[in-house]
Write a protein that holds these residues in place. Structure first.
Motif, PDB file in Angstrom:
ATOM      1  N   ALA A 108      -6.610  -3.795   6.460  1.00 15.15           N
ATOM      2  CA  ALA A 108      -7.595  -3.938   5.147  1.00 15.15           C
ATOM      3  C   ALA A 108      -7.514  -2.241   5.347  1.00 15.15           C
ATOM      4  N   VAL A 109      -6.868  -1.523   4.020  1.00 20.00           N
ATOM      5  CA  VAL A 109      -6.079  -0.525   3.782  1.00 20.00           C
ATOM      6  C   VAL A 109      -7.955   0.450   2.777  1.00 20.00           C
ATOM      7  N   TYR A 110      -7.572   1.566   3.652  1.00 20.11           N
ATOM      8  CA  TYR A 110      -8.774   2.893   3.281  1.00 20.11           C
ATOM      9  C   TYR A 110      -8.297   4.104   2.925  1.00 20.11           C
ATOM     10  N   THR A 111      -8.409   4.533   1.519  1.00 18.94           N
ATOM     11  CA  THR A 111      -8.210   5.498   0.813  1.00 18.94           C
ATOM     12  C   THR A 111      -8.881   6.682   0.719  1.00 18.94           C
ATOM     13  N   CYS A 112      -8.078   7.973   0.258  1.00 25.46           N
ATOM     14  CA  CYS A 112      -9.029   8.601  -0.193  1.00 25.46           C
ATOM     15  C   CYS A 112     -10.305   8.428  -0.471  1.00 25.46           C
ATOM     16  N   ALA A 113     -11.673   8.864  -1.002  1.00 26.19           N
ATOM     17  CA  ALA A 113     -12.338   8.963  -1.888  1.00 26.19           C
ATOM     18  C   ALA A 113     -12.535   9.198  -2.855  1.00 26.19           C
ATOM     19  N   GLN A 114     -11.951  10.647  -3.194  1.00 29.71           N
ATOM     20  CA  GLN A 114     -11.530  11.351  -4.006  1.00 29.71           C
ATOM     21  C   GLN A 114     -10.424  11.102  -4.533  1.00 29.71           C
ATOM     22  N   SER A 115      -9.586  10.032  -4.369  1.00 31.49           N
ATOM     23  CA  SER A 115      -8.292  10.213  -5.082  1.00 31.49           C
ATOM     24  C   SER A 115      -7.710  10.995  -4.463  1.00 31.49           C
ATOM     25  N   CYS A 116      -7.745  12.490  -4.126  1.00 29.09           N
ATOM     26  CA  CYS A 116      -6.781  13.811  -3.956  1.00 29.09           C
ATOM     27  C   CYS A 116      -6.377  14.364  -4.568  1.00 29.09           C
ATOM     28  N   ASP A 117      -5.805  14.898  -5.187  1.00 31.92           N
ATOM     29  CA  ASP A 117      -4.663  15.250  -5.963  1.00 31.92           C
ATOM     30  C   ASP A 117      -3.308  15.940  -4.576  1.00 31.92           C
ATOM     31  N   GLN A 118      -2.809  15.316  -4.221  1.00 22.94           N
ATOM     32  CA  GLN A 118      -1.214  16.293  -3.664  1.00 22.94           C
ATOM     33  C   GLN A 118       0.218  16.288  -3.958  1.00 22.94           C
ATOM     34  N   GLY A 119       0.062  16.966  -5.774  1.00 22.28           N
ATOM     35  CA  GLY A 119       1.197  16.951  -6.762  1.00 22.28           C
ATOM     36  C   GLY A 119       1.927  15.643  -6.339  1.00 22.28           C
ATOM     37  N   ASN A 120       3.466  15.813  -6.076  1.00 27.54           N
ATOM     38  CA  ASN A 120       3.835  14.409  -6.390  1.00 27.54           C
ATOM     39  C   ASN A 120       4.508  13.372  -5.187  1.00 27.54           C
ATOM     40  N   ARG A 121       3.536  14.299  -4.444  1.00 26.99           N
ATOM     41  CA  ARG A 121       3.825  14.416  -2.245  1.00 26.99           C
ATOM     42  C   ARG A 121       3.268  12.538  -2.551  1.00 26.99           C
ATOM     43  N   TYR A 122       3.775  11.683  -1.693  1.00 27.68           N
ATOM     44  CA  TYR A 122       3.624  10.336  -0.830  1.00 27.68           C
ATOM     45  C   TYR A 122       2.313  10.999   0.276  1.00 27.68           C
ATOM     46  N   THR A 123       1.242   9.762  -0.299  1.00 28.21           N
ATOM     47  CA  THR A 123      -0.115  10.991   0.759  1.00 28.21           C
ATOM     48  C   THR A 123      -0.457   9.821   1.678  1.00 28.21           C
ATOM     49  N   PRO A 124      -0.466   9.723   2.269  1.00 23.65           N
ATOM     50  CA  PRO A 124      -0.868   8.414   3.906  1.00 23.65           C
ATOM     51  C   PRO A 124      -1.668   8.416   3.793  1.00 23.65           C
ATOM     52  N   GLU A 125      -2.221   7.220   4.143  1.00 23.81           N
ATOM     53  CA  GLU A 125      -3.561   6.885   3.979  1.00 23.81           C
ATOM     54  C   GLU A 125      -3.931   6.164   5.531  1.00 23.81           C
ATOM     55  N   PHE A 126      -4.755   5.058   5.660  1.00 23.62           N
ATOM     56  CA  PHE A 126      -5.290   4.346   6.965  1.00 23.62           C
ATOM     57  C   PHE A 126      -5.293   2.945   6.841  1.00 23.62           C
ATOM     58  N   LEU A 127      -4.781   2.444   7.665  1.00 26.06           N
ATOM     59  CA  LEU A 127      -4.392   0.742   8.064  1.00 26.06           C
ATOM     60  C   LEU A 127      -4.924   0.247   9.340  1.00 26.06           C
ATOM     61  N   TRP A 128      -6.113  -0.563   8.888  1.00 26.58           N
ATOM     62  CA  TRP A 128      -6.715  -1.521  10.447  1.00 26.58           C
ATOM     63  C   TRP A 128      -5.994  -2.598   9.982  1.00 26.58           C
ATOM     64  N   LYS A 129      -5.316  -3.394  10.901  1.00 23.69           N
ATOM     65  CA  LYS A 129      -5.237  -4.240  11.691  1.00 23.69           C
ATOM     66  C   LYS A 129      -6.424  -5.027  12.040  1.00 23.69           C
ATOM     67  N   GLN A 130      -7.097  -6.226  11.893  1.00 18.96           N
ATOM     68  CA  GLN A 130      -7.232  -7.651  12.583  1.00 18.96           C
ATOM     69  C   GLN A 130      -7.350  -7.956  12.855  1.00 18.96           C
ATOM     70  N   ASP A 131      -6.428  -8.952  14.277  1.00 21.83           N
ATOM     71  CA  ASP A 131      -6.071 -10.268  13.690  1.00 21.83           C
ATOM     72  C   ASP A 131      -7.773 -11.326  14.503  1.00 21.83           C
ATOM     73  N   PHE A 132      -7.249 -12.783  14.667  1.00 20.49           N
ATOM     74  CA  PHE A 132      -7.812 -13.900  14.443  1.00 20.49           C
ATOM     75  C   PHE A 132      -7.975 -13.522  16.382  1.00 20.49           C
ATOM     76  N   SER A 133      -9.556 -13.757  16.972  1.00 18.90           N
ATOM     77  CA  SER A 133     -10.139 -14.380  18.348  1.00 18.90           C
ATOM     78  C   SER A 133      -9.246 -15.206  18.494  1.00 18.90           C
ATOM     79  N   ALA A 134      -8.872 -15.238  20.110  1.00 19.14           N
ATOM     80  CA  ALA A 134      -8.412 -16.225  20.310  1.00 19.14           C
ATOM     81  C   ALA A 134      -8.479 -18.019  20.186  1.00 19.14           C
TER      82      ALA A 134
END
Length: 384
Positions: free
Chosen positions: A355-381
């Motif tokens: 699951a990928v979560y990104t800036c709610a404002q999609s902020c302007d950081q110019g030409n830079r690549y802005t790090p965002e957040f990823l949440w990994k969920q696996d199947f239960s046993a």
């Protein structure tokens, strides 16, 4: 025309969220507000940066041509991460996001993949105004043009790319000074794949060698998710035997608090199994009409989880570098693993969903690549 419609679908999903796309929909179907992604073959030129592609595997088709990410090394094994996929997802009515692409990278070392651990992944967001330093103001032509070839290892900005992975190449062959690399490891891969012969004979070539590092390349094509109108949230009741088991009592045995603790543990286990079964049943039902989907997109929506465990809480999702909260935007499905051809005996690259979560404002950081957040969920046993 198909590729332009693909971009429009991404755009509409970002713009209206759960609003319905009615065109071409059967009377007994309803659009869920989610856009599904599927892998499909495409001519190489369609997957290059000037076409603003969504794609899986191969080398990144960088959006901004400057300020490329430089920290793509896995923090566990210290090896270079590989490009997994990118999604072109502009936001309607927001000029700073007229062009907008999300990039996901992952480690290729199976040992780095532990249960519900996201450290093998990295996500970046790149966005540009319609008027920018790299692309024409008008849409690109629907035909191959000169310079769209995949053998280019230098961006239009002059940045040099790694010959193996297509990421920023800050190192070079000390002998011929021709190919660039992101790391010593990729220089070694290239040497073994054929550069040793080229370098010694001065027969240098821009042709791609087979380094065995990249994932298979395909286009990501999209269509809105449709579900039967009568479908509602899965309401799976606990089996009768489970309900009966929850009612048993050990009080008659008069063995004290330890057995009361055992009873509570058994009850908790039964309740967990029921909750997890509901989640996995909902996942199976929701994906059954389109079992080959590899991606689900709905900015400001919610992920389709694969387990009742390991859901992120609000404080688990860090704010953007600009200070704004992050919102859910897309998830990568386990079906993509079949396309990547990474299955192997013992340890292998694996996930339940990303699951990928990104800036709610999609902020302007110019030409830079802005790090965002990823949440990994696996199947239960119980469901692996």
């Amino acid at each position: 025309q198909t590729r332009r419609n693909t971009c429009v679908v991404w755009l509409v999903c970002v713009c209206v969220g759960s609003d319905r796309l009615e065109s071409g929909m059967a009377e007994d179907q309803t659009d869920t507000g989610v856009v599904l992604g599927f892998v499909e073959g495409a001519e190489p030129w369609r997957l290059q940066s000037p076409q603003f592609p969504s794609k899986v595997g191969g080398k990144p088709a960088w959006l901004s041509q400057t300020d490329l990410p430089s920290d793509l090394t896995c923090e566990q094994c210290r090896r270079p991460r590989a490009f997994l996929l990118q999604v072109y997802a502009p936001i309607a009515g927001q000029d700073r996001s007229f062009h907008r692409t999300l990039f996901i990278f992952c480690c290729k070392t199976p040992a780095c993949y532990s249960h519900n651990d996201s450290r093998s992944f990295k996500v970046y967001r790149s966005q540009l105004h319609r008027k920018n330093d790299f692309y024409p103001y008008e849409p690109p032509p629907e035909a191959e043009t000169e310079g769209d070839g995949s053998g280019d290892f230098v961006l239009g900005s002059g940045l040099k790319l790694c010959r193996v992975c297509g990421c920023l190449g800050t190192k070079t062959c000390s002998r011929c000074h021709h190919p660039n690399y992101c790391s010593k490891e990729h220089q070694t891969l290239d040497w073994r794949a054929g550069h040793k012969k080229q370098c010694s004979s001065n027969e240098l070539s821009n042709a791609d060698l087979d380094h065995g590092f990249l994932f298979p390349e395909s286009e990501l094509v999209t269509e809105p998710e449709e579900q039967p109108v009568q479908d509602t949230e899965v309401q799976t009741e606990p089996p009768e035997e489970n309900a009966e088991n929850l009612e048993f009592s050990l009080a008659d045995d008069d063995t004290g608090a330890s057995e009361s603790s055992v009873q509570k543990d058994l009850e908790d286990m039964a309740m967990h199994e029921t909750a997890d079964s509901k989640v996995i049943e909902r996942f199976k039902q929701r994906t059954s009409l389109e079992p080959h989907q590899v991606l689900r997109y709905c900015r400001n929506g919610s992920p389709l989880w694969v387990s009742a465990e390991h859901h992120p809480q609000e404080n688990d999702i860090p704010h953007c570098v600009c200070g704004a909260k992050r919102v859910f935007e897309l998830q990568v499905m386990p079906q993509l693993l079949n396309h990547l051809k990474v299955d192997a005996p013992g340890a292998s690259i694996d996930w339940g969903t990303l699951a990928v979560y990104t800036c709610a404002q999609s902020c302007d950081q110019g030409n830079r690549y802005t790090p965002e957040f990823l949440w990994k969920q696996d199947f239960s046993a119980d469901h692996r």
